[in-house]
Motif scaffolding. Structure first.
Motif, short mmCIF file in Angstrom:
data_model
loop_
_atom_site.label_atom_id
_atom_site.label_comp_id
_atom_site.label_asym_id
_atom_site.label_seq_id
_atom_site.Cartn_x
_atom_site.Cartn_y
_atom_site.Cartn_z
N LEU A 199 53.65 14.83 9.05
CA LEU A 199 54.66 15.72 9.63
C LEU A 199 54.77 15.50 11.14
N PRO A 200 55.94 15.77 11.72
CA PRO A 200 56.04 15.80 13.18
C PRO A 200 55.12 16.89 13.73
N PRO A 201 54.59 16.72 14.94
CA PRO A 201 53.66 17.70 15.51
C PRO A 201 54.18 19.13 15.55
N ARG A 202 55.49 19.31 15.60
CA ARG A 202 56.02 20.68 15.67
C ARG A 202 55.70 21.49 14.43
N TYR A 203 55.31 20.82 13.34
CA TYR A 203 55.00 21.52 12.10
C TYR A 203 53.51 21.78 11.91
N TRP A 204 52.65 21.30 12.79
CA TRP A 204 51.21 21.31 12.53
C TRP A 204 50.61 22.71 12.46
N GLY A 205 51.12 23.63 13.26
CA GLY A 205 50.70 25.02 13.19
C GLY A 205 49.21 25.24 13.23
N PHE A 206 48.67 25.90 12.20
CA PHE A 206 47.26 26.28 12.15
C PHE A 206 46.34 25.07 12.28
N TYR A 207 46.79 23.89 11.88
CA TYR A 207 45.93 22.70 11.84
C TYR A 207 46.09 21.81 13.07
N SER A 208 46.81 22.29 14.08
CA SER A 208 47.09 21.47 15.26
C SER A 208 45.84 20.91 15.92
N ASP A 209 44.78 21.71 15.98
CA ASP A 209 43.57 21.30 16.68
C ASP A 209 42.46 20.86 15.74
N HIS A 210 42.78 20.66 14.48
CA HIS A 210 41.75 20.27 13.52
C HIS A 210 41.29 18.84 13.82
N PRO A 211 39.98 18.61 13.95
CA PRO A 211 39.50 17.26 14.28
C PRO A 211 39.88 16.21 13.26
N ARG A 212 39.98 16.59 11.99
CA ARG A 212 40.35 15.61 10.96
C ARG A 212 41.80 15.17 11.14
N LEU A 213 42.68 16.06 11.54
CA LEU A 213 44.07 15.68 11.80
C LEU A 213 44.13 14.72 12.99
N GLN A 214 43.36 14.99 14.02
CA GLN A 214 43.32 14.08 15.17
C GLN A 214 42.83 12.70 14.74
N GLU A 215 41.84 12.68 13.85
CA GLU A 215 41.33 11.40 13.36
C GLU A 215 42.39 10.64 12.57
N LEU A 216 43.09 11.34 11.69
CA LEU A 216 44.10 10.69 10.86
C LEU A 216 45.26 10.17 11.69
N THR A 217 45.72 10.95 12.67
CA THR A 217 46.83 10.50 13.50
C THR A 217 46.42 9.35 14.40
N ALA A 218 45.16 9.34 14.81
CA ALA A 218 44.66 8.21 15.61
C ALA A 218 44.64 6.94 14.78
N ILE A 219 44.23 7.06 13.52
CA ILE A 219 44.22 5.90 12.63
C ILE A 219 45.63 5.36 12.42
N GLN A 220 46.59 6.27 12.23
CA GLN A 220 47.98 5.85 12.04
C GLN A 220 48.53 5.14 13.27
N SER A 221 48.09 5.58 14.43
CA SER A 221 48.58 5.00 15.69
C SER A 221 47.81 3.75 16.08
N GLY A 222 46.75 3.42 15.33
CA GLY A 222 45.95 2.27 15.68
C GLY A 222 45.06 2.50 16.88
N ILE A 223 44.82 3.78 17.19
CA ILE A 223 43.98 4.13 18.33
C ILE A 223 42.61 4.51 17.82
N PRO A 224 41.52 3.97 18.37
CA PRO A 224 40.19 4.37 17.93
C PRO A 224 39.98 5.86 18.13
N ALA A 225 39.48 6.53 17.08
CA ALA A 225 39.24 7.98 17.18
C ALA A 225 38.15 8.27 18.18
N ALA A 226 38.29 9.37 18.88
CA ALA A 226 37.29 9.75 19.88
C ALA A 226 35.97 10.07 19.18
N SER A 227 34.89 9.68 19.80
CA SER A 227 33.57 9.94 19.21
C SER A 227 33.08 11.31 19.62
#
Length: 227
Positions: A199-227
């Motif tokens: 989903l576009p970020p405007r829909y993330w709502g309750f899960y906006s700051d969830h670390p797993r979402l950050q990990e998944l979006t980093a993988i999609q962007s080809g950016i190494p997830a923060a340790s």
């Protein structure tokens, strides 16, 4: 016959009143059972999904309040929806869903349990994770985009752009019975983050700051997830 009629009806309605499309149909498993899980923004979500993936092999939960609706009930009956009482543990509906999956069919549901009134993801209930724990079936995430603006656009005589995005199937690990409640909550977070990642970020709502979402979006962007 009823399912073909319903597909024809939704094809005509969406073709006339919207600009709709589906992305990721190739991600659907070739064989059932599997569990479709998606966000829920509007009453048009389920018809949109039925347009692209519906048929006699699939059903889903429908709020019991629609059981006596003069317009919706005939459609729900044709689609074979399973009525569920919201706001409580409806064991009869859960058993019906489990039996449907064990019969080798597919089941669709919104883990949030009801339509979001604010247009973003709300904290989900554990029902989808529970179903997955009872049946050996993968989950397939779906993302509805634009359906929250459907009637706003139509009232302005504009055809809304509606997107159904289907992601790759995934499986949840077995539930540790010694800590079942926590595991189901954690698995629910995984399910919702899989949906949110499409989903576009405007829909993330309750899960906006969830670390797993950050990990998944980093993988999609080809950016190494923060340790």
């Amino acid at each position: 016959m009823g399912h073909r009629l319903l597909r024809w009806f939704f094809t005509a309605i969406f073709g006339l009143l919207s600009r709709s499309r589906v992305e990721g149909l190739e991600h659907l498993p070739r064989n059932c059972p599997y569990i479709l899980v998606g966000n829920h923004l509007s009453v048009v979500d389920a018809p949109l999904a039925y347009l692209y993936v519906g048929g006699p092999h699939i059903t889903g939960f429908v709020a019991s309040k629609w059981r006596y609706h003069p317009l919706y009930f005939p459609i729900i009956r044709l689609a074979g929806g399973i009525f569920i009482r919201r706001g409580e543990v409806d064991r009869e509906a859960l058993h019906a869903a489990i039996n449907w999956l064990r019969a080798g069919k597919c089941f669709g549901m919104a883990p949030e349990g009801t339509r979001s009134r604010v247009g973003v993801l709300q904290r989900a209930k554990t029902g989808a994770a529970y179903l997955a724990s009872q049946v050996d079936a993968p989950l397939v995430p779906m993302a509805y985009i634009g359906t929250d603006r459907t009637f706003h656009s139509l009232l302005r005589l504009r055809r809304p752009e509606l997107i159904l995005r289907i992601g790759k199937a995934f499986r949840l690990p077995p539930v540790d019975e010694s800590d079942r409640a926590r595991v189901l909550r954690d698995q629910t977070g995984e399910i919702m983050c899989q949906i949110a990642a499409m989903l576009p970020p405007r829909y993330w709502g309750f899960y906006s700051d969830h670390p797993r979402l950050q990990e998944l979006t980093a993988i999609q962007s080809g950016i190494p997830a923060a340790s």
